[in-house]
Design a protein around this motif. Structure first.
Motif, mmCIF file in Angstrom:
data_model
loop_
_atom_site.group_PDB
_atom_site.id
_atom_site.type_symbol
_atom_site.label_atom_id
_atom_site.label_comp_id
_atom_site.label_asym_id
_atom_site.label_seq_id
_atom_site.Cartn_x
_atom_site.Cartn_y
_atom_site.Cartn_z
ATOM 1 N N LYS A 9 51.155 40.908 52.076
ATOM 2 C CA LYS A 9 50.134 40.945 51.008
ATOM 3 C C LYS A 9 48.629 41.179 52.483
ATOM 4 C CE LYS A 9 47.648 36.344 49.707
ATOM 5 N NZ LYS A 9 48.001 35.343 49.491
ATOM 6 N N LEU A 10 48.530 41.431 51.849
ATOM 7 C CA LEU A 10 46.691 42.218 52.500
ATOM 8 C C LEU A 10 45.442 41.115 52.157
ATOM 9 C CD1 LEU A 10 44.827 43.904 54.409
ATOM 10 C CD2 LEU A 10 44.862 45.308 52.050
ATOM 11 N N VAL A 11 44.598 40.309 52.162
ATOM 12 C CA VAL A 11 43.916 40.329 51.828
ATOM 13 C C VAL A 11 42.480 40.870 52.500
ATOM 14 C CG1 VAL A 11 42.192 37.580 51.922
ATOM 15 C CG2 VAL A 11 44.749 37.736 52.279
ATOM 16 N N VAL A 12 41.552 40.497 51.460
ATOM 17 C CA VAL A 12 40.831 41.326 52.123
ATOM 18 C C VAL A 12 38.962 40.465 51.338
ATOM 19 C CG1 VAL A 12 38.480 43.500 51.938
ATOM 20 C CG2 VAL A 12 41.152 43.976 51.891
ATOM 21 N N ILE A 13 38.640 39.938 52.935
ATOM 22 C CA ILE A 13 37.815 39.127 52.240
ATOM 23 C C ILE A 13 36.356 40.294 52.921
ATOM 24 C CG2 ILE A 13 36.125 36.920 53.506
ATOM 25 C CD1 ILE A 13 39.024 36.466 54.294
ATOM 26 N N GLY A 14 35.526 39.881 51.270
ATOM 27 C CA GLY A 14 34.543 40.927 51.721
ATOM 28 C C GLY A 14 35.113 41.887 50.308
ATOM 29 N N VAL A 15 35.625 42.397 49.058
ATOM 30 C CA VAL A 15 35.073 43.516 48.259
ATOM 31 C C VAL A 15 34.714 44.432 48.287
ATOM 32 C CG1 VAL A 15 37.071 44.385 46.992
ATOM 33 C CG2 VAL A 15 37.390 42.249 47.810
ATOM 34 N N GLY A 16 33.886 44.930 49.059
ATOM 35 C CA GLY A 16 32.413 45.704 49.326
ATOM 36 C C GLY A 16 33.046 47.362 49.155
ATOM 37 N N LEU A 17 32.084 48.244 49.096
ATOM 38 C CA LEU A 17 32.320 49.374 50.076
ATOM 39 C C LEU A 17 34.109 49.955 50.665
ATOM 40 C CD1 LEU A 17 31.674 52.033 49.489
ATOM 41 C CD2 LEU A 17 30.111 52.520 52.224
ATOM 42 N N ILE A 18 33.673 49.333 52.100
ATOM 43 C CA ILE A 18 34.497 49.556 53.356
ATOM 44 C C ILE A 18 35.769 48.334 52.742
ATOM 45 C CG2 ILE A 18 35.457 48.774 55.308
ATOM 46 C CD1 ILE A 18 32.981 51.258 55.574
ATOM 47 N N GLY A 19 35.487 47.109 52.423
ATOM 48 C CA GLY A 19 36.796 46.717 52.019
ATOM 49 C C GLY A 19 37.277 46.682 50.810
ATOM 50 N N GLY A 20 36.957 47.495 50.001
ATOM 51 C CA GLY A 20 37.280 48.046 48.655
ATOM 52 C C GLY A 20 38.306 48.983 48.831
ATOM 53 N N LEU A 45 34.025 40.371 42.018
ATOM 54 C CA LEU A 45 35.413 40.330 42.022
ATOM 55 C C LEU A 45 36.124 41.180 40.640
ATOM 56 C CD1 LEU A 45 35.876 36.608 43.953
ATOM 57 C CD2 LEU A 45 36.455 39.225 44.463
ATOM 58 N N SER A 46 35.042 40.339 39.614
ATOM 59 C CA SER A 46 35.889 40.960 38.167
ATOM 60 C C SER A 46 35.685 42.980 38.929
ATOM 61 C CB SER A 46 34.657 41.246 37.152
ATOM 62 O OG SER A 46 35.010 39.576 37.120
ATOM 63 N N ASP A 47 34.483 43.739 38.982
ATOM 64 C CA ASP A 47 34.883 44.527 38.864
ATOM 65 C C ASP A 47 35.834 45.199 39.643
ATOM 66 O OD1 ASP A 47 31.823 45.056 37.374
ATOM 67 O OD2 ASP A 47 31.218 45.276 39.587
ATOM 68 N N ALA A 48 36.395 44.451 40.650
ATOM 69 C CA ALA A 48 37.064 44.883 41.505
ATOM 70 C C ALA A 48 38.463 44.766 40.860
ATOM 71 C CB ALA A 48 37.549 44.452 43.289
ATOM 72 N N ARG A 50 39.323 45.517 37.481
ATOM 73 C CA ARG A 50 39.346 46.083 36.358
ATOM 74 C C ARG A 50 39.532 47.007 37.473
ATOM 75 N NH1 ARG A 50 35.447 48.788 35.055
ATOM 76 N NH2 ARG A 50 34.089 47.118 36.439
ATOM 77 N N LEU A 51 38.828 47.528 38.312
ATOM 78 C CA LEU A 51 39.650 48.919 38.848
ATOM 79 C C LEU A 51 40.767 49.161 39.390
ATOM 80 C CD1 LEU A 51 35.303 49.400 40.156
ATOM 81 C CD2 LEU A 51 37.276 50.491 38.368
ATOM 82 N N LYS A 52 41.195 48.115 39.557
ATOM 83 C CA LYS A 52 42.820 47.676 40.215
ATOM 84 C C LYS A 52 42.500 48.134 42.052
ATOM 85 C CE LYS A 52 45.478 49.155 36.875
ATOM 86 N NZ LYS A 52 44.895 47.980 35.848
ATOM 87 N N VAL A 53 41.165 47.634 42.444
ATOM 88 C CA VAL A 53 40.481 47.695 43.683
ATOM 89 C C VAL A 53 41.699 46.834 44.394
ATOM 90 C CG1 VAL A 53 39.126 47.013 45.753
ATOM 91 C CG2 VAL A 53 38.535 48.715 43.800
ATOM 92 N N ILE A 54 42.210 45.525 43.764
ATOM 93 C CA ILE A 54 42.998 44.032 44.333
ATOM 94 C C ILE A 54 43.859 43.617 43.533
ATOM 95 C CG2 ILE A 54 41.106 43.630 45.842
ATOM 96 C CD1 ILE A 54 39.923 41.758 43.665
ATOM 97 N N ASP A 55 44.650 43.134 43.660
ATOM 98 C CA ASP A 55 45.496 42.572 42.096
ATOM 99 C C ASP A 55 44.708 41.176 42.239
ATOM 100 O OD1 ASP A 55 47.152 45.008 42.584
ATOM 101 O OD2 ASP A 55 47.569 44.267 44.461
ATOM 102 N N GLU A 56 44.541 40.375 42.852
ATOM 103 C CA GLU A 56 44.438 38.937 42.509
ATOM 104 C C GLU A 56 42.781 38.510 43.028
ATOM 105 O OE1 GLU A 56 46.402 35.164 44.335
ATOM 106 O OE2 GLU A 56 47.905 37.099 43.542
ATOM 107 N N ALA A 57 42.140 37.654 42.678
ATOM 108 C CA ALA A 57 40.851 37.595 43.457
ATOM 109 C C ALA A 57 41.091 35.644 43.614
ATOM 110 C CB ALA A 57 39.688 38.313 42.177
ATOM 111 N N SER A 58 39.946 35.513 44.535
ATOM 112 C CA SER A 58 39.730 34.233 44.780
ATOM 113 C C SER A 58 38.735 34.203 45.099
ATOM 114 C CB SER A 58 40.777 33.857 45.793
ATOM 115 O OG SER A 58 40.560 32.650 46.541
ATOM 116 N N ARG A 59 37.844 33.385 45.525
ATOM 117 C CA ARG A 59 36.928 32.856 46.076
ATOM 118 C C ARG A 59 37.018 31.433 47.092
ATOM 119 N NH1 ARG A 59 32.339 31.911 41.004
ATOM 120 N NH2 ARG A 59 31.415 32.010 42.656
#
Lengths: 294, 294
Positions: A9-20, A45-48, A50-59
């Motif tokens: 499990k990878l957690v990316v905090i800040g799903v922008g250009l670099i994290g994404g 996060l919705s973008d991420a 939808r674009l399958k950058v992430i599998d799950e979103a959390s705030r």
């Protein structure tokens, strides 16, 4: 960690250009099973998702890291202390933590202050890559191919954690180099932070002139390239300037002296001196930049 | 001058990127019968002949212009007075003379001083286009497509001569705009000459640091784009800086003030102010530069 790198499990905090892009690159390399993205704004996060950058979103970063194997902190550096103090109590003992901040001494100081014992598995890193665009929709799997990632682990960091981070970036196609954090900050102040400050200032100076529409309308490719990075995230770069203040002020002073030497030659109408200065710059660019991969 | 533009003999003095591309573009448009190139160095003229940029080479501008229909002065601006005084006695009465210099007031002053009565057929012009490369081998027919050419004819210039120059540049694919020479020089100082001075100074400042190989080796695309124009011809740009000294010094002063405002905010660690400054620059770039054709 022998064999192929496999992060559960990878957690990316800040799903922008670099994290994404980190998430996308590890997915493409089949080096990660599940990516959880943590962010402040629902839209990104919705973008991420939808674009399958992430599998799950959390705030909620504290919840998200509970069973993480690798945590990437990819927020603007100004948010590092808040994020670290939020996640520290919930980090699993085996988890490796890393970041993608453009400054390193300040992030290390944050980790020492807020991560407690988990700090021994925090590996400071800086992928020297990017574009002037930001947000999850700007992310792409190839961003780090052939690029350099600088890691700056100080004494006392677990060797195994450094290996995980190095192999993760290598799986993204990057070349990893190790550097002292102070040297990193001084070099990046000169080659990256200063050019951003210059580009922003040049655009602002032009925009203040009368009739900026006509002014910019008569510009050519030279100006456009020179100020491309003035399209970069204002929040991220304001944070970097503050975080790396001393090194950046030193670089600005050197640059000011260089500019003053040129200005004085212009004032004297000294074409010979100007030609020498410009020829020296052209030769240096030729030698050190032209043959670099884009 | 009704119907299709047809130039009998075009003389290009200075067969570099700009002069060479003008010749190639007019040939492609079948708007010229014969091109004679004049230059100082045998090597560059041989390149120009071999690459069919010119049909004939000469090292004597005074001889070359004897039966010219159109003369383009495309040397560095520092050579304009020498070239003009050499060709003035031999210019045919019907010939149209133009230039491609990046500064206009100084070229006009030269023409008034050296061209005598022929000055009434001198049309000052500046194609706002270029790359960081120089020499005849860098020339290509498409350089001016979609680009702007600024013409700055003062009172007393023959209307027919202005028409020839306008139509020649249009045949190259450019859009022609008319501007006062003083306004031209002030605008170009800001959007073109200043960015070149900045790029040269930034590279020189970096090259003076210890271990420049490592320093440049850790840079990314941001620096590379910011200093691309530091690859431009040192001689040409030294001349431009001297020729447009007053407007350039004024632009440097504005830029220095803008940079100082940013520096002071960094010194105060004022992230809010920096974010405002950077956001303003990003918005201006977005509004005025991003949608421009490359």
């Amino acid at each position: 960690m022998a064999g192929k790198l496999k992060i559960g499990k990878l957690v990316v905090i800040g799903v922008g250009l670099i994290g994404g892009s980190f998430a996308l690159a590890l997915k493409r390399a089949r080096a990660v099973r599940r990516v959880v993205g943590v962010g402040r704004t629902r839209g990104n996060l919705s973008d991420a998702l939808r674009l399958k950058v992430i599998d799950e979103a959390s705030r909620d970063p504290a919840q998200a890291v509970r069973d993480a194997d690798l945590v990437l902190l990819a927020t603007p550096v100004g948010q590092m202390s808040a994020v670290m103090s939020a996640i520290a109590p919930n980090l699993p003992a085996h988890a490796v933590i890393t970041d993608a901040g453009s400054t390193k001494r300040d992030v290390i100081a944050c980790a020492q202050r807020f991560l407690g014992a988990r700090g021994a598995r925090f590996v400071p890193a800086h992928p020297v890559a990017g574009t002037e665009r930001s947000g999850a929709h700007a992310a792409f799997a190839g961003l780090f191919e052939g690029r350099t990632v600088i890691v700056t682990p100080q004494a006392g960091i677990a060797a195994g954690a450094v290996t995980v981070v190095r192999r993760a970036w290598e799986a993204c196609g990057a070349r990893v180099v190790r550097l002292d954090a102070g040297a990193h900050d001084a070099i990046l102040a000169a080659v990256s932070h200063l050019p951003h400050v210059i580009a922003y200032a040049l655009v602002n100076m032009l925009a203040r002139r009368p009739d900026p529409a006509r002014l910019f309308g008569l510009s050519a490719g030279g100006l456009r390239d020179t100020v491309r990075i003035a399209g970069s995230s204002p929040e991220m770069w304001a944070d970097i300037c503050v975080a790396n203040r001393d090194a950046l002020l030193a670089a600005l002073e050197d640059y000011g002296n260089e500019l003053e030497q040129t200005r004085a030659a212009i004032e004297r109408a000294d074409a010979q001196e100007l030609k020498l200065l410009f020829a020296r710059a052209r030769a240096a660019r030729e030698k050190w930049l032209v043959k670099k991969r884009s």
